[in-house]
Structure formats: structure tokens, C-alpha cells
Scaffold this motif. Structure first.
Motif, PDB file in Angstrom:
ATOM      1  N   ARG A 143       0.944  -1.225  -0.110  1.00  0.00           N
ATOM      2  CA  ARG A 143       0.051  -0.091   0.039  1.00  0.00           C
ATOM      3  C   ARG A 143       0.878   1.510   0.008  1.00  0.00           C
ATOM      4  N   LEU A 144       2.025   1.248   0.724  1.00  0.00           N
ATOM      5  CA  LEU A 144       2.943   2.418   0.748  1.00  0.00           C
ATOM      6  C   LEU A 144       3.460   2.596  -0.684  1.00  0.00           C
ATOM      7  N   GLY A 145       3.899   1.536  -1.262  1.00  0.00           N
ATOM      8  CA  GLY A 145       3.945   1.700  -2.800  1.00  0.00           C
ATOM      9  C   GLY A 145       3.117   2.131  -3.656  1.00  0.00           C
ATOM     10  N   GLN A 146       1.806   1.759  -3.436  1.00  0.00           N
ATOM     11  CA  GLN A 146       0.759   2.405  -4.160  1.00  0.00           C
ATOM     12  C   GLN A 146       0.994   4.005  -4.049  1.00  0.00           C
ATOM     13  N   LEU A 147       1.069   4.318  -2.893  1.00  0.00           N
ATOM     14  CA  LEU A 147       0.773   5.787  -2.408  1.00  0.00           C
ATOM     15  C   LEU A 147       2.229   6.547  -3.324  1.00  0.00           C
ATOM     16  N   MET A 148       3.363   5.782  -3.409  1.00  0.00           N
ATOM     17  CA  MET A 148       4.368   6.434  -3.807  1.00  0.00           C
ATOM     18  C   MET A 148       4.631   6.363  -5.338  1.00  0.00           C
ATOM     19  N   GLY A 149       3.947   5.402  -5.740  1.00  0.00           N
ATOM     20  CA  GLY A 149       3.835   4.949  -7.465  1.00  0.00           C
ATOM     21  C   GLY A 149       5.260   4.201  -7.368  1.00  0.00           C
ATOM     22  N   THR A 150       5.602   3.402  -6.371  1.00  0.00           N
ATOM     23  CA  THR A 150       6.707   2.424  -6.493  1.00  0.00           C
ATOM     24  C   THR A 150       6.099   0.988  -6.572  1.00  0.00           C
ATOM     25  N   ASP A 151       5.119   0.754  -7.187  1.00  0.00           N
ATOM     26  CA  ASP A 151       4.300  -0.545  -7.058  1.00  0.00           C
ATOM     27  C   ASP A 151       5.166  -1.820  -7.092  1.00  0.00           C
ATOM     28  N   ALA A 152       6.111  -1.603  -8.336  1.00  0.00           N
ATOM     29  CA  ALA A 152       6.785  -2.959  -8.755  1.00  0.00           C
ATOM     30  C   ALA A 152       7.690  -3.192  -7.745  1.00  0.00           C
ATOM     31  N   THR A 153       8.643  -2.024  -7.179  1.00  0.00           N
ATOM     32  CA  THR A 153       9.690  -2.915  -6.132  1.00  0.00           C
ATOM     33  C   THR A 153       8.816  -2.994  -4.982  1.00  0.00           C
ATOM     34  N   ALA A 154       7.635  -2.486  -4.582  1.00  0.00           N
ATOM     35  CA  ALA A 154       6.849  -2.657  -3.362  1.00  0.00           C
ATOM     36  C   ALA A 154       6.475  -4.284  -3.476  1.00  0.00           C
ATOM     37  N   LYS A 155       5.958  -4.461  -4.624  1.00  0.00           N
ATOM     38  CA  LYS A 155       5.352  -5.902  -4.592  1.00  0.00           C
ATOM     39  C   LYS A 155       6.305  -6.976  -4.664  1.00  0.00           C
ATOM     40  N   ALA A 156       7.526  -6.683  -5.254  1.00  0.00           N
ATOM     41  CA  ALA A 156       8.675  -7.671  -5.348  1.00  0.00           C
ATOM     42  C   ALA A 156       9.169  -7.808  -3.700  1.00  0.00           C
TER      43      ALA A 156
END
Length: 234
Positions: A143-156
Motif C-alpha cells: 500500500r505504501l508503494g501504491q501511494l508512492m507510485g513504486t508498485d513494482a519495487t513494493a510488490k517484489a
């Protein structure tokens, strides 16, 4: 031929417009308190109000976006270079505002709740972090990755955490449980109940928190009660 070109150009224009619209679309997630958090665009200037939050932001790919953090935010190594804006008990509000954050990530049990409410009144989005189980940690990272637009890194990163948790569960499954007393402090004698994430960590590795049934998250206990519970590990 001309009609085909016109159609192609029109399609391209529509797709470009759609891309711009998507890029400008607000991002909305639920925080760990169940509250809706919305940012107009991916957050680029973030303030962390807990050491654990700082670590989560780095894991989600946003370490370079953290412009302010509280004391003891020392992991990973790069976190030590982030400017300090106070502690979880008291924030330097003037400094916080001067950093012009577009997102605040706070621990839900901060002692500085009054100041966090002041931040909300300034119109700065606040994401409250409070993973109460180990499985909730990778969810928070995503969810933090979503807020930052760093979804790919966050999901990995989240996938890696889930793999580690699954491996530990397999490793310790079927072993005889070990009764544990977790001492936070000695005067007074503090421990942690089953409401704290550390109890979940104990369970994962085959441990049983002898005070997991207590209602308070960080209760004071007596020496007599500890001896009565007869822990195998302290």
C-alpha cells in the motif's frame, strides 16, 4: 489510406489523453487503522514518524523520498542521513511544515497524536501504520508503494517477505512449543500481550507468549505472576 491515418492519429491522441488522465488520477488506499488515505499524485516528499515506518518506506522503494524522520530511524544505513524532526513523543512542527511533505506516515500509537491531528488539519495526508501480525507487513509495504507510485519495487519486496514467512513456518512447524516471557523493562516489570506483533513472531518460531491473553498491549506484571507462569525462556 487517409481515413486509416486519421483513425490511427485519433486513437493515438485518445490514448495520450488517457495516459495523462491516469497519471493525474488520485491514489487512494486504506491505512492500518481502516481510514482512507488519498494523495493527488505519487508522494515525493514523505515524513516518517516511526523507525519501523522508515524501514517500510525503504522496502517499498521510497527511501530517497523520505525528507524527514524521527529519532532511532537507523535502518537501512541510508536512513541515518535523513534529517530528524523530533521523536515519536514530540515533533518539531515548524520544521515538519518547512519540509513541505505531501505524505506523513505515522505509527498508530504515537504519543504525538495531538500533533498528528494538527498535520491533518493542514491538509497533509496521513497514513497510519500499525501491522499487528507478520502477514500484515507485506500488505503495508504494497500500500505504501501504491501511494508512492513504486508498485513494482513494493510488490517484489512484499513477495520476498511472504516467501520468508512461509519458509519459517515450514521450518518450525510441528516442533514442541516453548513458553516465553518477554521482558520489556524491569522497573516496573513490563511485558507484551498477544495484541503485540512480537507475539505473532514468537508463534511463527514455535514460541508461546505466557502473557498473550492479557487485555493491555504492554502490561505491567509482577515477579510472582512470571514465576507462576513458569516460562522456559526469558
Amino acid at each position: 489510406m487517409k481515413t486509416t491515418m486519421k483513425t490511427t492519429m485519433l486513437t493515438a491522441a485518445l490514448m495520450a489523453g488517457l495516459s495523462i488522465t491516469c497519471a493525474q488520477a488520485a491514489i487512494t488506499v486504506k491505512d492500518d487503522g481502516g481510514q482512507t488515505v488519498t494523495v493527488a499524485k505519487p508522494a515525493l516528499r514523505i515524513i516518517s514518524l516511526a523507525p519501523s515506518v522508515t524501514e517500510l518506506l525503504f522496502a517499498a522503494g521510497g527511501g530517497s523520498r523520505v525528507v524527514g524522520a524521527v529519532n532511532y530511524s537507523d535502518y537501512p544505513e541510508a536512513a541515518k542521513r535523513i534529517p530528524r524532526i523530533g521523536s515519536n513523543r514530540e515533533i518539531d512542527m515548524e520544521l515538519l511544515i518547512s519540509l513541505k511533505p505531501d505524505l506523513i506516515v505515522a505509527w498508530r500509537h504515537n504519543s504525538s497524536d495531538r500533533q498528528i491531528e494538527m498535520v491533518r488539519q493542514l491538509g497533509i495526508p496521513v497514513f497510519q501504520s500499525d501491522a499487528q501480525t507478520l502477514d500484515a507487513i507485506p500488505d503495508s509495504v504494497e500500500r505504501l508503494g501504491q501511494l508512492m507510485g513504486t508498485d513494482a519495487t513494493a510488490k517484489a519486496a512484499a513477495a520476498g517477505l511472504r516467501t520468508q514467512l512461509a519458509s519459517l513456518r515450514k521450518q518450525y512447524a510441528g516442533r514442541a512449543p516453548v513458553r516465553i516471557f518477554y521482558q520489556v523493562w524491569d522497573k516496573p516489570l513490563y511485558t507484551l500481550s498477544g495484541k503485540h506483533i512480537l507475539t505473532d513472531a514468537m508463534h511463527l518460531c514455535g514460541g508461546v507468549n505466557v502473557f498473550d491473553k492479557l487485555a493491555v498491549t504492554a502490561p505491567v506484571v509482577t515477579l510472582e505472576s512470571v514465576l507462576q507462569e513458569n516460562p522456559e525462556v526469558i
